[in-house]
Enzyme design. Structure first.
Site, short mmCIF file in Angstrom:
data_model
loop_
_atom_site.label_atom_id
_atom_site.label_comp_id
_atom_site.label_asym_id
_atom_site.label_seq_id
_atom_site.Cartn_x
_atom_site.Cartn_y
_atom_site.Cartn_z
N THR A 26 38.16 44.95 47.19
CA THR A 26 36.81 44.26 47.08
C THR A 26 37.09 43.14 46.09
OG1 THR A 26 34.40 44.49 46.83
CG2 THR A 26 36.00 45.94 45.47
N ASN A 27 36.01 42.67 45.46
CA ASN A 27 36.05 41.60 44.51
C ASN A 27 34.88 41.70 43.49
OD1 ASN A 27 33.63 39.96 44.96
ND2 ASN A 27 34.65 39.58 47.10
#
Ligand code: CTP
Length: 229
Positions: A26-27
């Site tokens: 993810t980020n």
């Protein structure tokens, strides 16, 4: 303030790409910008549709909007595509993952001591590009994207504006600790289809969202008035 007879569709937050049943890529997107845009949109637009990935829990749900929760980039792509219609402003404030594991493990990946783990990733759908064919022939459909960059912000933003066939791109410079993702104060360079650029901010994300919506609404109103002449 009079309401526009337009729907506002917001894509917001990060997405998750699963490596195995317990791990994902993810980020650092919190979803704050998208959430603020959706909240401020409630008083300006006929309907607000808020499509959110797994953002910070404070920014996943907008009271008064039609809320759609998604997990992966593919799910976000399908949700956004389903909302493409006439008289709609789409703002993609989301940070969808650009890559997904090519061979996700059906079971938890076990560590093998002493050896590297190599991940092969394949590209996900570029959501804004995927709606280019769906946008053809639509009346009153406007598309805005964000360009979060660490260097050469304006040049990359102009390229994204063209490649993603957008009406507007909102460019911001992101730094790990001082601005952009996760932090409060931010400024945006908004570039329209004709290449005109307007600087908004620096402001906190709440005020910035309100100023950005005002700017987009005034630009859309001018464009629509020109089209009906
Ligand atoms: N976007 C999208 N689909 C993706 C990735 C991004 O629609 N799979 C949208 C974002 O919501 C944003 C715009 O495209 O509005 C630009 O996103 P950004 O992450 O800045 O750029 P990318 O196209 O992913 O390119 P790069 O990561 O190489 O900068």
């Amino acid at each position: 303030m009079s309401r526009l007879s337009l729907r506002l569709v917001i894509g917001s937050g990060p997405t998750r790409e699963w490596l195995d049943p317990v791990r994902f890529l993810t980020n650092a997107s919190t979803g704050r910008t998208g959430w603020n845009l959706a909240r401020h949109g409630l008083s300006r637009f006929e309907e607000v549709i808020f499509i959110s990935g797994p953002a910070d829990p404070r920014f996943v749900h907008v009271e008064g909007a039609r809320n759609i929760e998604v997990d992966t980039t593919e799910e976000m792509a399908q949700a956004v595509q389903a909302e493409i219609a006439d008289d709609t402003l789409l703002i993609m404030a989301a940070a969808p993952a650009d890559y997904t594991p090519a061979e996700p493990g059906a079971q938890k990946i076990k560590k093998e001591s002493g050896s590297d783990l190599l991940l092969r990733l394949r590209p996900t759908t570029d959501i804004l590009k995927s709606i280019i064919p769906l946008a053809r022939g639509r009346r009153g459909l406007f598309r805005a994207g964000f360009a979060a960059e660490t260097i050469d912000t304006e040049a990359y933003a102009r390229r994204k504006l063209a490649e993603k066939d957008l009406d507007f791109i909102c460019a911001n410079r992101v730094y790990k600790t001082t601005c952009g993702f996760g932090d409060n104060d931010n400024s945006l360079l908004v570039i329209d289809r004709s290449g005109n650029a307007t600087m908004i901010g620096p402001q906190n994300k709440e005020k910035l969202a309100s100023l950005l919506l005002d700017h987009l609404v005034s630009q859309i109103t001018v464009t629509s008035a020109r089209e009906t002449l």
